[in-house]
Scaffold this active site. Structure first.
Site, PDB file in Angstrom:
ATOM      1  N   GLY A  11       0.835  -1.199   0.000  1.00  0.00           N
ATOM      2  CA  GLY A  11       0.000   0.000   0.000  1.00  0.00           C
ATOM      3  C   GLY A  11       0.866   1.242   0.000  1.00  0.00           C
ATOM      4  O   GLY A  11       2.100   1.173   0.011  1.00  0.00           O
ATOM      5  N   ASP A  32       0.430  -8.689   1.187  1.00  0.00           N
ATOM      6  CA  ASP A  32      -0.556  -7.732   0.673  1.00  0.00           C
ATOM      7  C   ASP A  32      -1.399  -8.459  -0.370  1.00  0.00           C
ATOM      8  O   ASP A  32      -0.861  -9.202  -1.193  1.00  0.00           O
ATOM      9  CB  ASP A  32       0.170  -6.543   0.016  1.00  0.00           C
ATOM     10  CG  ASP A  32      -0.726  -5.322  -0.124  1.00  0.00           C
ATOM     11  OD1 ASP A  32      -0.364  -4.261   0.405  1.00  0.00           O
ATOM     12  OD2 ASP A  32      -1.783  -5.435  -0.786  1.00  0.00           O
ATOM     13  N   TYR A 150     -16.297   2.152   9.234  1.00  0.00           N
ATOM     14  CA  TYR A 150     -14.833   2.153   9.207  1.00  0.00           C
ATOM     15  C   TYR A 150     -14.286   2.507  10.590  1.00  0.00           C
ATOM     16  O   TYR A 150     -13.458   1.779  11.165  1.00  0.00           O
ATOM     17  CB  TYR A 150     -14.352   3.163   8.156  1.00  0.00           C
ATOM     18  CG  TYR A 150     -12.864   3.286   8.041  1.00  0.00           C
ATOM     19  CD1 TYR A 150     -12.065   2.170   7.799  1.00  0.00           C
ATOM     20  CD2 TYR A 150     -12.238   4.526   8.167  1.00  0.00           C
ATOM     21  CE1 TYR A 150     -10.696   2.286   7.690  1.00  0.00           C
ATOM     22  CE2 TYR A 150     -10.866   4.654   8.048  1.00  0.00           C
ATOM     23  CZ  TYR A 150     -10.093   3.531   7.810  1.00  0.00           C
ATOM     24  OH  TYR A 150      -8.741   3.656   7.699  1.00  0.00           O
TER      25      TYR A 150
END
Ligand code: UDP
Length: 322
Positions: A11, A32, A150
Site C-alpha cells: 500500500g 498484501d 470504518y
C-alpha cells in the site's frame, strides 16, 4: 537488524515504511492482497536482498502463522481504507478490518511478537473538539451511515489490541494516522490531494465538496513513517495509543487554490454538493486536528514537511508519471 513483517506493505504507507526499514538494515517481509495496494509500489524494494513479499490475504491463517513466526516485529497496516471504498464496499471493510486484525493479534500474542496496529483519526468521528487528544471520546454516527463502519471497525481493533496487552501482555502500540499524503497515493479511493493534483495537471475542474470551509491537517508520508518506526522502538509506547500526523490546518477551498497555484494550472475550482459527491447518507467532518503532544513526549516527533511541501511533492510525483 530485525526481521519485520508489514501487512499491507504494498500500500501507499506500507511501501514507504518497507523502504525506510530496508534502508536501516532490517529484513522486510510484506504481505498484501493488492486490493488497494499496488505491486508497482514495491518497485524500490523487490530486488533488495533483504526483501520478500507474498501476494496473499491476511485472512490466510496458515500463511500468516508462518510469517508472524518468522518475524521479530509486525507492522499491521493491511486494512480497507479510503472513505469512498468504505461507502461502496461496507461488507469488505468491516470484515477485513475486524477479522484481519484479530488474526494478526492472535498470532502475535501466541508467538510473543511486538505489533504496531495502525488505526485512524476517523475514530474521533463527529467529536467537535479541536484538537483531538488520544483519550477524547469517539462520537460516531448512526449505523445506517456506512461511513461510520470504518471508524467502528478500527475502534474494535484498538479495543482488541489493548485487551491483548492487558490480558496477555502482548507488546502492542496503536498509531492513529491522520490524513497522510505523499507519492504513490492514488486518488482512486477519494483522497483529496492526489485528486486535486491530477485534476489541476489535467486542467480539469478541481472538485471541492461542500463549500470548502471544512479543514484537514495533512501529513507527509515520510513524517508518518518516521513516527511509526520511532513508536515501535520505544518500549514506553507499549500499550499506548498515539495520534500521528501533522497539526498544520488548511481548509479544502484553500487547499484547492494552493494545488492550482503550485501546479501553475488554470483549472477552475468547482463546488460540488456533498450529495452529488458521495450519497445522501454521507456525513463530512468540519475539522480534524491532531493533538501531537503525546507522540512528541514519547519519541520527540515533529513533522518536517509542511502542507506546501506535501503539495509540491505530490505534483512532482504525478508530473513524473505522465
Ligand atoms: N474532498 C473534496 N474533493 C475531492 C475529494 C475530497 O473536496 O475530490 C474533501 C472531502 O469531502 C473532505 C476532505 O476533502 O472534506 C478530505 O477528504 P479525504 O477523502 O481525502 O479524507 P477524509 O474525508 O477521510 O478526511
Amino acid at each position: 537488524m530485525a526481521h519485520v513483517l508489514i501487512t499491507g506493505g504494498a500500500g501507499f504507507v506500507g511501501s514507504h515504511l518497507a523502504e525506510a526499514l530496508l534502508a536501516q538494515g532490517d529484513f522486510v517481509t510484506v504481505i498484501d492482497d493488492l486490493s488497494t495496494g499496488n505491486i508497482a509500489n514495491l518497485d524500490g524494494c523487490r530486488e533488495h536482498p533483504r526483501f520478500r513479499y507474498h501476494i496473499a490475504s491476511i485472512m490466510d491463517y496458515p500463511l500468516m502463522a508462518e510469517l508472524v513466526d518468522r518475524a521479530d516485529t509486525v507492522y499491521h497496516l493491511a486494512a480497507a481504507v479510503g472513505v469512498r471504498l468504505i461507502v461502496e464496499k461496507p461488507v469488505h471493510t468491516i470484515e477485513t478490518n475486524i477479522r484481519g486484525t484479530e488474526i494478526v493479534l492472535q498470532l502475535a500474542a501466541r508467538k510473543g511478537r511486538k505489533v504496531l496496529v495502525t488505526s485512524t483519526s476517523e475514530i474521533y468521528g463527529k467529536n467537535t473538539k479541536v484538537p483531538f487528544a488520544e483519550d477524547d471520546d469517539l462520537v460516531l454516527g448512526s449505523t445506517s451511515r456506512p461511513r461510520w463502519s470504518y471508524a467502528c471497525s478500527k475502534a474494535i481493533d484498538e479495543f482488541l489490541a489493548l485487551a491483548y496487552h492487558r490480558e496477555q501482555g502482548l507488546p502492542v502500540v496503536i498509531a492513529r494516522l491522520f490524513n497522510t499524503v505523499g507519492p504513490r497515493q492514488t486518488g482512486q479511493y477519494g483522497m483529496v490531494i492526489p485528486r486535486f493534483v491530477q485534476q489541476a495537471l489535467a486542467g480539469d475542474p478541481i472538485t471541492v465538496y461542500g463549500d470548502g470551509t471544512q479543514t484537514r491537517c495533512f501529513a507527509d508520508v515520510s513524517d508518518v513513517v518516521t513516527a511509526l518506526i520511532g513508536l515501535m522502538r520505544e518500549p514506553r509506547a507499549e500499550g499506548e495509543v498515539f495520534n500521528v500526523g501533522n497539526d498544520q490546518e488548511i481548509s479544502i477551498a484553500d487547499l484547492a487554490r494552493l494545488v492550482r497555484d503550485t501546479a501553475g494550472s488554470h483549472s477552475e475550482i468547482a463546488l460540488v454538493p456533498f450529495e452529488k459527491a458521495y450519497n445522501k447518507d454521507f456525513e463530512d467532518l468540519a475539522r480534524r486536528v491532531p493533538d501531537l503532544r503525546k507522540v512528541r513526549r514519547f519519541i520527540g516527533y515533529k513533522p518536517q514537511v509542511d502542507t506546501e511541501g506535501i503539495v509540491r511533492r505530490v505534483i512532482e510525483y504525478f508530473r513524473a508519471r505522465v
